[in-house]
Write a protein that holds these residues in place. Structure first.
Motif, PDB file in Angstrom:
ATOM      1  N   GLY A  55       0.714  -1.166  -0.011  1.00  0.00           N
ATOM      2  CA  GLY A  55      -0.056  -0.204   0.050  1.00  0.00           C
ATOM      3  C   GLY A  55       0.800   1.259   0.030  1.00  0.00           C
ATOM      4  N   PHE A  56       0.315   2.322   0.333  1.00  0.00           N
ATOM      5  CA  PHE A  56       0.744   3.742  -0.047  1.00  0.00           C
ATOM      6  C   PHE A  56       0.823   4.406   1.390  1.00  0.00           C
ATOM      7  CE2 PHE A  56      -0.062   8.163   0.229  1.00  0.00           C
ATOM      8  CZ  PHE A  56       1.098   8.852  -0.839  1.00  0.00           C
ATOM      9  N   PRO A  57       2.066   4.992   1.854  1.00  0.00           N
ATOM     10  CA  PRO A  57       3.397   4.815   0.932  1.00  0.00           C
ATOM     11  C   PRO A  57       4.332   4.004   1.819  1.00  0.00           C
ATOM     12  CG  PRO A  57       3.154   6.874   2.504  1.00  0.00           C
ATOM     13  CD  PRO A  57       2.174   6.082   2.730  1.00  0.00           C
ATOM     14  N   PHE A  58       4.198   2.664   1.616  1.00  0.00           N
ATOM     15  CA  PHE A  58       4.864   1.803   2.467  1.00  0.00           C
ATOM     16  C   PHE A  58       6.220   1.128   1.428  1.00  0.00           C
ATOM     17  CE2 PHE A  58       0.426   0.674   3.946  1.00  0.00           C
ATOM     18  CZ  PHE A  58       0.461   1.913   4.743  1.00  0.00           C
ATOM     19  N   SER A  59       6.307  -0.091   1.863  1.00  0.00           N
ATOM     20  CA  SER A  59       7.419  -0.676   0.970  1.00  0.00           C
ATOM     21  C   SER A  59       7.176  -2.465   1.046  1.00  0.00           C
ATOM     22  CB  SER A  59       8.869  -0.637   1.559  1.00  0.00           C
ATOM     23  OG  SER A  59       9.021  -1.531   2.738  1.00  0.00           O
ATOM     24  N   LEU A  60       7.744  -3.114   0.448  1.00  0.00           N
ATOM     25  CA  LEU A  60       7.706  -4.561   0.523  1.00  0.00           C
ATOM     26  C   LEU A  60       7.909  -5.200   1.988  1.00  0.00           C
ATOM     27  CD1 LEU A  60      10.678  -6.334   0.851  1.00  0.00           C
ATOM     28  CD2 LEU A  60      10.901  -5.605  -1.384  1.00  0.00           C
ATOM     29  N   GLU A  61       8.366  -4.289   2.637  1.00  0.00           N
ATOM     30  CA  GLU A  61       8.472  -4.916   4.193  1.00  0.00           C
ATOM     31  C   GLU A  61       7.297  -5.081   4.675  1.00  0.00           C
ATOM     32  OE1 GLU A  61      11.108  -6.096   5.579  1.00  0.00           O
ATOM     33  OE2 GLU A  61      12.443  -5.564   3.879  1.00  0.00           O
ATOM     34  N   GLY A  65       9.700   4.802  -6.291  1.00  0.00           N
ATOM     35  CA  GLY A  65       9.853   5.666  -5.187  1.00  0.00           C
ATOM     36  C   GLY A  65       9.481   5.373  -3.687  1.00  0.00           C
ATOM     37  N   HIS A  66       9.405   3.895  -3.686  1.00  0.00           N
ATOM     38  CA  HIS A  66       9.228   3.382  -2.497  1.00  0.00           C
ATOM     39  C   HIS A  66      10.252   2.406  -1.904  1.00  0.00           C
ATOM     40  CE1 HIS A  66       5.288   5.216  -3.648  1.00  0.00           C
ATOM     41  NE2 HIS A  66       4.907   4.959  -2.096  1.00  0.00           N
ATOM     42  N   GLY A  67      10.523   2.094  -0.605  1.00  0.00           N
ATOM     43  CA  GLY A  67      11.574   0.947  -0.421  1.00  0.00           C
ATOM     44  C   GLY A  67      13.049   1.367  -1.250  1.00  0.00           C
ATOM     45  N   GLN A  68      13.204   0.319  -1.937  1.00  0.00           N
ATOM     46  CA  GLN A  68      14.598   0.561  -2.464  1.00  0.00           C
ATOM     47  C   GLN A  68      14.470   0.646  -4.057  1.00  0.00           C
ATOM     48  OE1 GLN A  68      17.841  -2.250  -1.156  1.00  0.00           O
ATOM     49  NE2 GLN A  68      16.360  -2.679   0.582  1.00  0.00           N
ATOM     50  N   SER A  69      13.139   0.862  -4.650  1.00  0.00           N
ATOM     51  CA  SER A  69      13.074   0.886  -5.933  1.00  0.00           C
ATOM     52  C   SER A  69      13.285   2.425  -6.238  1.00  0.00           C
ATOM     53  CB  SER A  69      11.529   0.573  -6.339  1.00  0.00           C
ATOM     54  OG  SER A  69      11.485  -0.537  -6.470  1.00  0.00           O
ATOM     55  N   ALA A  70      13.877   2.820  -7.529  1.00  0.00           N
ATOM     56  CA  ALA A  70      14.229   4.297  -7.955  1.00  0.00           C
ATOM     57  C   ALA A  70      12.764   4.977  -7.944  1.00  0.00           C
ATOM     58  CB  ALA A  70      15.054   4.244  -9.282  1.00  0.00           C
ATOM     59  N   THR A  71      12.741   6.363  -8.049  1.00  0.00           N
ATOM     60  CA  THR A  71      11.788   7.037  -8.009  1.00  0.00           C
ATOM     61  C   THR A  71      11.243   7.129  -9.302  1.00  0.00           C
ATOM     62  OG1 THR A  71      12.030   8.228  -6.134  1.00  0.00           O
ATOM     63  CG2 THR A  71      10.577   9.318  -7.673  1.00  0.00           C
ATOM     64  N   GLY A  72      12.212   7.554 -10.356  1.00  0.00           N
ATOM     65  CA  GLY A  72      11.757   7.671 -12.086  1.00  0.00           C
ATOM     66  C   GLY A  72      11.248   9.073 -12.078  1.00  0.00           C
ATOM     67  N   PRO A  73      11.055   9.461 -13.428  1.00  0.00           N
ATOM     68  CA  PRO A  73      10.275  10.637 -13.658  1.00  0.00           C
ATOM     69  C   PRO A  73       9.128  10.661 -13.411  1.00  0.00           C
ATOM     70  CG  PRO A  73      10.713   9.406 -15.839  1.00  0.00           C
ATOM     71  CD  PRO A  73      11.233   8.469 -14.727  1.00  0.00           C
ATOM     72  N   SER A  79      10.506   8.072  -0.264  1.00  0.00           N
ATOM     73  CA  SER A  79      10.970   9.226  -0.792  1.00  0.00           C
ATOM     74  C   SER A  79       9.741  10.283  -0.852  1.00  0.00           C
ATOM     75  CB  SER A  79      11.846   9.201  -1.966  1.00  0.00           C
ATOM     76  OG  SER A  79      11.154   9.189  -3.232  1.00  0.00           O
ATOM     77  N   PRO A  80       9.977  11.699  -0.554  1.00  0.00           N
ATOM     78  CA  PRO A  80       8.965  12.374  -0.620  1.00  0.00           C
ATOM     79  C   PRO A  80       8.575  12.539  -2.090  1.00  0.00           C
ATOM     80  CG  PRO A  80      10.582  13.409   0.782  1.00  0.00           C
ATOM     81  CD  PRO A  80      11.077  12.102   0.385  1.00  0.00           C
ATOM     82  N   GLU A  81       9.450  12.560  -3.150  1.00  0.00           N
ATOM     83  CA  GLU A  81       9.125  12.708  -4.396  1.00  0.00           C
ATOM     84  C   GLU A  81       8.076  11.358  -4.983  1.00  0.00           C
ATOM     85  OE1 GLU A  81       8.897  15.357  -6.008  1.00  0.00           O
ATOM     86  OE2 GLU A  81       8.466  14.735  -8.053  1.00  0.00           O
TER      87      GLU A  81
END
Ligand code: MLT
Length: 261
Positions: free
Chosen positions: A21-27, A49-57, A172-174
């Motif tokens: 869910g938002f804004p969580f992570s796989l944990e 943009g969550h956990g260890q995944s890159a945020t991207g544009p 990440s806030p972004e």
């Protein structure tokens, strides 16, 4: 974009892919990863943009998140999988089964709904995106936690509350701001529920006020082969508040889909 992911369990077992869910992570899925790894191949991944995944544009759309899921299935060599999502994860799972039905043979929808945001909801998302960029994730968590958990579990915080806060603060806030935009622009899929052709498990925490049991009942009424499990003592993040009951429901559902002789 290939998301950061973890896989547990026997590599040749039927696969279950879980979306947080938002804004969580796989944990978020740690109890289910630990509880099912004896017999099932369980994959959990971090949304952009969550956990260890890159945020991207940006901007970000649910479609991009479905693309990431398909890329992950390809990467793992999974022609199809059982897909589970909680809340925003459920929005993505519902769009994925609608858009890519051949890649999904079972569906788990937890504490989620098929409708889109209304106008007031979109305005709130835009404001939240500004807040998160200006004030950061800790302040955002202060505002969000009371919506996720019943008051009596916040003070003193239960272990689920502490885990959820830690995941929110690590986002990440972004990444969170972009995800808010993606949720605001998501499709209304209520009319598409009748076309879901796979066995579906709907789970809801009895105390969920964000996506209350009535939303879960509407999913079950709309999806041809759906069953409902209601979890006592759980709010919106039901898999962390009632971890054993949630895992048991998943196991029973997987066993029904993949009977072992
Ligand atoms: C979530 O838990 O993913 C969010 O509450 C979903 C939403 O804000 O609509």
């Amino acid at each position: 974009m290939l998301p950061h992911h973890v896989t547990v369990g026997p590599p040749d077992a039927p696969a279950l892919v879980l979306i947080h869910g938002f804004p969580f992570s796989l944990e978020q899925w740690r109890p289910q990863l630990d509880g099912l790894e004896d017999a099932w191949r369980v994959v959990a991944y971090d949304l952009r943009g969550h956990g260890q995944s890159a945020t991207g544009p940006g901007p970000l759309f649910i479609e991009d998140l479905v693309d990431d899921l398909v890329e992950l299935l390809d990467h793992l060599g999974l022609e199809s999988a059982c897909l589970g999502g909680l809340s925003m994860g459920g929005y993505i799972a519902l769009r994925a089964v609608d858009r890519e039905p051949s890649r999904i043979h079972g569906l788990v929808l937890a504490d989620t709904k098929a409708g889109a945001d209304d106008n007031a909801g979109r305005v709130k998302r835009a404001q939240a995106a500004k807040t998160v960029r200006a004030k950061g994730m800790s302040a955002f968590a202060d505002g969000l936690l009371p919506a996720l958990f019943p008051k009596e579990r916040l003070d003193p915080p239960t272990s689920a509350v502490r885990e959820v806060r830690a995941m929110i603060e690590a986002t990440s806030p972004e990444g969170a701001a972009l995800a808010l935009g993606a949720m605001a622009s998501r499709l209304d899929l209520r009319e598409r529920l009748a076309d879901i052709r796979v066995p579906t498990l709907v789970v809801v925490g009895e105390d969920d006020t964000l996506t209350p049991p009535a939303e879960a009942e509407a999913l079950v009424a709309g999806i041809p082969d759906a069953t409902l499990v209601r979890l006592d003592g759980a709010g919106h993040v039901s898999n962390l508040e009632a971890p054993d009951a949630f895992t048991d429901a998943l196991r029973a559902f997987l066993e029904r889909m993949h009977p072992r002789t």
